[in-house]
Design an enzyme around this catalytic site. Sequence first.
Site, PDB file in Angstrom:
ATOM      1  N   CYS A   3       7.511   3.841   6.091  1.00 25.19           N
ATOM      2  CA  CYS A   3       6.607   3.933   4.698  1.00 25.19           C
ATOM      3  C   CYS A   3       7.341   3.381   3.494  1.00 25.19           C
ATOM      4  CB  CYS A   3       6.051   5.104   4.763  1.00 25.19           C
ATOM      5  SG  CYS A   3       7.042   6.335   4.021  1.00 25.19           S
TER       6      CYS A   3
ATOM      7  N   CYS B  40      -1.183   7.807   7.510  1.00 18.18           N
ATOM      8  CA  CYS B  40      -2.404   7.914   6.802  1.00 18.18           C
ATOM      9  C   CYS B  40      -3.544   7.005   7.871  1.00 18.18           C
ATOM     10  CB  CYS B  40      -2.440   6.525   5.788  1.00 18.18           C
ATOM     11  SG  CYS B  40      -1.507   7.105   4.355  1.00 18.18           S
TER      12      CYS B  40
ATOM     13  N   CYS C 197       0.858  -1.082   0.044  1.00 12.44           N
ATOM     14  CA  CYS C 197       0.028  -0.138  -0.044  1.00 12.44           C
ATOM     15  C   CYS C 197       0.799   1.263   0.093  1.00 12.44           C
ATOM     16  CB  CYS C 197      -0.898  -0.063   1.255  1.00 12.44           C
ATOM     17  SG  CYS C 197      -1.983   1.268   1.284  1.00 12.44           S
ATOM     18  N   CYS C 198       1.751   1.399   0.833  1.00 13.77           N
ATOM     19  CA  CYS C 198       2.917   2.449   0.957  1.00 13.77           C
ATOM     20  C   CYS C 198       3.562   2.581  -0.564  1.00 13.77           C
ATOM     21  CB  CYS C 198       3.820   2.217   1.995  1.00 13.77           C
ATOM     22  SG  CYS C 198       3.294   2.536   3.798  1.00 13.77           S
TER      23      CYS C 198
END
Length: 254
Positions: free
Chosen positions: A238, A212, A131-132
Amino acid sequence: MAEPARKLDLMDVRPAFTQADADALNARFAGVDTLPMLRTLFDENLLGETAVVSSFGTESAVLLDLISRAAPDTPVIFVDTLKMFPETETYRVELLDRLGMHNRRVITPDPAMLEKKDATGLRWSYDPDGCCEIRKVEPLARAKHGLDSWFSGRKAFQSQTRANLPRFEIEDGRLKVNPLGDWTKDDLEAYFTERDLPRHPLEAQGYLSIGCSPCTSRVMPGEDPRAGRWRGWDKVECGIHVSTIAPSADDPIF
């Protein structure tokens, strides 16, 4: 008949920074206070095309205030992952307005990549690294395209992966500047007080390190300030500080 001179693109003649350059800058500015160092870097044009990257987290105001005092026209890059707290966006606008920094650049994930790799928007729940990668690392790589250098707000005390952080380092041929690398938490707190800087609105609610929204939680008393990031996962970064993604020259920056 001689061939006509080829018109060079600026990227053709832009020299890459080397480790020797970083070493020389670290030696030159050893023991020099942060603000005078920043003013010299800008006054002597030692950075080439540069920008400051900010997450607009709980400590971000310090670096931004320092940069604004040295060169307020410096571009400020914000990676909007589309998973940010709404309070972060509000804080970003209000803080930059207060500091008089109007060269603002917001970069978002590539829609096609999101559709291909995170159509449900739930990748954070089972693959936070992935996702990062698509929401932070790849967009920032595009944002840095064309830059000779960039400013990071990392500090050595934040985690073991940031220990012994130099002020100047090399990343993919760019000069990466860490003006707060040797600052302590007490230094940051004193600067907030001295400059009367606004705090991120979520800090008072126990969010001591903010990223996030799905991957950020409140920090309990006695916990490390970054304990609320990716809670339950073996993950502390991240990935934007270890990325080697090289975007195409045709990729849009913003």
